[in-house]
Write a protein that holds these residues in place. Structure first.
Motif, PDB file in Angstrom:
ATOM      1  N   GLU A  25      43.279   4.959  67.987  1.00  0.00           N
ATOM      2  CA  GLU A  25      44.540   5.339  68.724  1.00  0.00           C
ATOM      3  C   GLU A  25      45.766   4.275  68.750  1.00  0.00           C
ATOM      4  O   GLU A  25      46.669   4.561  68.455  1.00  0.00           O
ATOM      5  N   TYR A  26      45.063   2.905  68.923  1.00  0.00           N
ATOM      6  CA  TYR A  26      46.337   2.021  68.647  1.00  0.00           C
ATOM      7  C   TYR A  26      46.767   1.957  67.294  1.00  0.00           C
ATOM      8  O   TYR A  26      48.102   1.713  66.930  1.00  0.00           O
ATOM      9  N   ILE A  27      45.847   2.042  66.417  1.00  0.00           N
ATOM     10  CA  ILE A  27      45.974   2.023  64.725  1.00  0.00           C
ATOM     11  C   ILE A  27      47.048   3.337  64.499  1.00  0.00           C
ATOM     12  O   ILE A  27      48.281   3.169  63.722  1.00  0.00           O
ATOM     13  N   LYS A  28      46.750   4.189  65.195  1.00  0.00           N
ATOM     14  CA  LYS A  28      47.672   5.603  65.090  1.00  0.00           C
ATOM     15  C   LYS A  28      48.870   5.272  65.683  1.00  0.00           C
ATOM     16  O   LYS A  28      50.000   5.699  65.136  1.00  0.00           O
ATOM     17  N   GLU A  29      49.116   4.682  66.783  1.00  0.00           N
ATOM     18  CA  GLU A  29      50.403   4.693  67.304  1.00  0.00           C
ATOM     19  C   GLU A  29      51.444   3.506  66.430  1.00  0.00           C
ATOM     20  O   GLU A  29      52.640   3.488  66.212  1.00  0.00           O
ATOM     21  N   SER A  30      50.762   2.541  66.175  1.00  0.00           N
ATOM     22  CA  SER A  30      51.329   1.280  65.184  1.00  0.00           C
ATOM     23  C   SER A  30      51.717   1.913  63.967  1.00  0.00           C
ATOM     24  O   SER A  30      52.837   1.618  63.391  1.00  0.00           O
ATOM     25  N   THR A  31      51.045   2.915  63.338  1.00  0.00           N
ATOM     26  CA  THR A  31      51.540   3.366  61.941  1.00  0.00           C
ATOM     27  C   THR A  31      51.857   4.623  62.000  1.00  0.00           C
ATOM     28  O   THR A  31      52.362   5.162  60.783  1.00  0.00           O
ATOM     29  N   ALA A  32      52.148   5.635  63.144  1.00  0.00           N
ATOM     30  CA  ALA A  32      52.729   6.686  63.257  1.00  0.00           C
ATOM     31  C   ALA A  32      51.808   7.635  62.365  1.00  0.00           C
ATOM     32  O   ALA A  32      52.191   8.515  61.674  1.00  0.00           O
ATOM     33  N   SER A  33      50.597   7.546  62.338  1.00  0.00           N
ATOM     34  CA  SER A  33      49.582   8.239  61.681  1.00  0.00           C
ATOM     35  C   SER A  33      49.080   9.327  62.435  1.00  0.00           C
ATOM     36  O   SER A  33      49.010   9.373  63.554  1.00  0.00           O
ATOM     37  N   GLU A  34      48.424  10.503  61.791  1.00  0.00           N
ATOM     38  CA  GLU A  34      47.769  11.186  62.326  1.00  0.00           C
ATOM     39  C   GLU A  34      46.309  10.835  62.342  1.00  0.00           C
ATOM     40  O   GLU A  34      46.007  10.211  61.411  1.00  0.00           O
ATOM     41  N   TYR A  35      45.400  11.337  62.941  1.00  0.00           N
ATOM     42  CA  TYR A  35      43.876  11.043  63.081  1.00  0.00           C
ATOM     43  C   TYR A  35      43.139  12.181  63.237  1.00  0.00           C
ATOM     44  O   TYR A  35      43.339  12.928  64.144  1.00  0.00           O
ATOM     45  N   ILE A  36      41.923  11.908  62.833  1.00  0.00           N
ATOM     46  CA  ILE A  36      40.779  12.857  63.098  1.00  0.00           C
ATOM     47  C   ILE A  36      39.670  12.249  63.832  1.00  0.00           C
ATOM     48  O   ILE A  36      39.180  11.206  63.368  1.00  0.00           O
ATOM     49  N   SER A  37      39.173  12.768  64.794  1.00  0.00           N
ATOM     50  CA  SER A  37      38.194  12.218  65.632  1.00  0.00           C
ATOM     51  C   SER A  37      36.765  13.000  65.182  1.00  0.00           C
ATOM     52  O   SER A  37      36.729  14.151  65.137  1.00  0.00           O
ATOM     53  N   TYR A  38      35.812  12.079  65.056  1.00  0.00           N
ATOM     54  CA  TYR A  38      34.384  12.539  64.591  1.00  0.00           C
ATOM     55  C   TYR A  38      33.615  12.045  65.833  1.00  0.00           C
ATOM     56  O   TYR A  38      33.285  10.748  65.647  1.00  0.00           O
ATOM     57  N   SER A  39      32.572  12.757  66.386  1.00  0.00           N
ATOM     58  CA  SER A  39      31.536  12.252  67.335  1.00  0.00           C
ATOM     59  C   SER A  39      30.396  12.182  66.375  1.00  0.00           C
ATOM     60  O   SER A  39      29.868  13.147  66.069  1.00  0.00           O
ATOM     61  N   ALA A  40      30.179  11.038  66.145  1.00  0.00           N
ATOM     62  CA  ALA A  40      28.588  10.455  65.493  1.00  0.00           C
ATOM     63  C   ALA A  40      28.098   9.244  65.935  1.00  0.00           C
ATOM     64  O   ALA A  40      28.905   8.503  66.613  1.00  0.00           O
ATOM     65  N   ILE A  41      26.838   9.058  65.578  1.00  0.00           N
ATOM     66  CA  ILE A  41      26.506   7.716  66.054  1.00  0.00           C
ATOM     67  C   ILE A  41      26.919   6.752  65.071  1.00  0.00           C
ATOM     68  O   ILE A  41      26.901   6.805  63.741  1.00  0.00           O
ATOM     69  N   GLY A  42      27.339   5.732  65.916  1.00  0.00           N
ATOM     70  CA  GLY A  42      27.881   4.252  65.057  1.00  0.00           C
ATOM     71  C   GLY A  42      29.122   4.123  65.461  1.00  0.00           C
ATOM     72  O   GLY A  42      29.629   4.861  66.151  1.00  0.00           O
ATOM     73  N   THR A  43      29.720   2.908  65.380  1.00  0.00           N
ATOM     74  CA  THR A  43      30.874   2.539  65.846  1.00  0.00           C
ATOM     75  C   THR A  43      31.828   1.914  64.503  1.00  0.00           C
ATOM     76  O   THR A  43      32.739   1.093  64.743  1.00  0.00           O
ATOM     77  N   ILE A  44      31.637   2.694  63.409  1.00  0.00           N
ATOM     78  CA  ILE A  44      32.446   2.170  62.056  1.00  0.00           C
ATOM     79  C   ILE A  44      33.681   3.265  62.174  1.00  0.00           C
ATOM     80  O   ILE A  44      33.608   4.293  62.489  1.00  0.00           O
TER      81      ILE A  44
END
Length: 206
Positions: free
Chosen positions: A180-199
């Motif tokens: 979310e921080y990257i999204k706000e800084s770059t005015a980007s849209e993001y897609i969230s995926y719930s999956a195992i891992g922190t990558i």
């Protein structure tokens, strides 16, 4: 006796001489009153005074030149003369005819007895399409509305000027904060995926 006749003849002769010269003197006085000289002259066209001025006429137009003298009872004769008959002509009664474009002077000669007065008016002939009246006020140009520059749309991406997507993988939502921080800084849209891992990764120029 002869002396009386002589005196009578002298008396009759004196009476005759008196009557003769007295009658002539009366005739001379009466004649002088009839031939009063002109003191001043004025010129008009319509109601406008034009003496020693320039008057404008259209080609083909006719105007009457009126001459007024002082005193009005003065015995007179009036003569008109055009300086250029190709431009204007004037009749014996003072009617002016505009012939062609140009300027010419009309001389007016007023004769009274042995004396005469001369004055003039200048006529400027213009084409029929031109105006004889005073110049009309210049038309003010229409005020053009000021065109405001079109506001440019905000650039979606402050970094590259192109649309970008931030994608991340998170099981515990720890990575979500960073995304979310990257999204706000770059005015980007993001897609969230719930999956195992922190990558997580950022895609630019998509």
């Amino acid at each position: 006796m002869k002396t009386k006749k002589y005196l009578a003849c002298l008396l009759m002769l004196a009476v005759a001489i008196s009557l003769t010269f007295g009658g002539n003197a009366t005739g001379i006085i009466a004649k002088s009153k009839k031939t009063a000289t002109v003191k001043s002259v004025s010129l008009k066209i319509g109601n406008k005074k034009v003496m020693k001025k320039t008057y404008r006429m259209k080609k083909g137009e006719k105007k009457k030149l009126k001459v007024t003298v002082t005193p009005k009872k003065a015995k007179k004769s009036i003569r008109y003369k055009s300086g250029n008959k190709k431009v204007i002509t004037v009749s014996k009664n003072g009617t002016i005819t505009a012939k062609s474009a140009g300027t010419a002077k009309i001389s007016v000669i007023v004769k009274s007895g042995k004396e005469k007065k001369t004055t003039w008016v200048k006529i400027k002939v213009i084409k029929s399409s031109e105006k004889t009246q005073e110049a009309q006020p210049t038309e003010q140009p229409a005020i053009q509305p000021t065109v405001q520059p079109t506001e440019r749309p905000a650039t979606p991406n402050l970094v590259s000027g192109k649309k970008s997507i931030v994608a991340y993988f998170s099981c515990t939502d720890n990575t979500k904060t960073v995304a979310e921080y990257i999204k706000e800084s770059t005015a980007s849209e993001y897609i969230s995926y719930s999956a195992i891992g922190t990558i997580y990764f950022c895609g630019f120029g998509l």
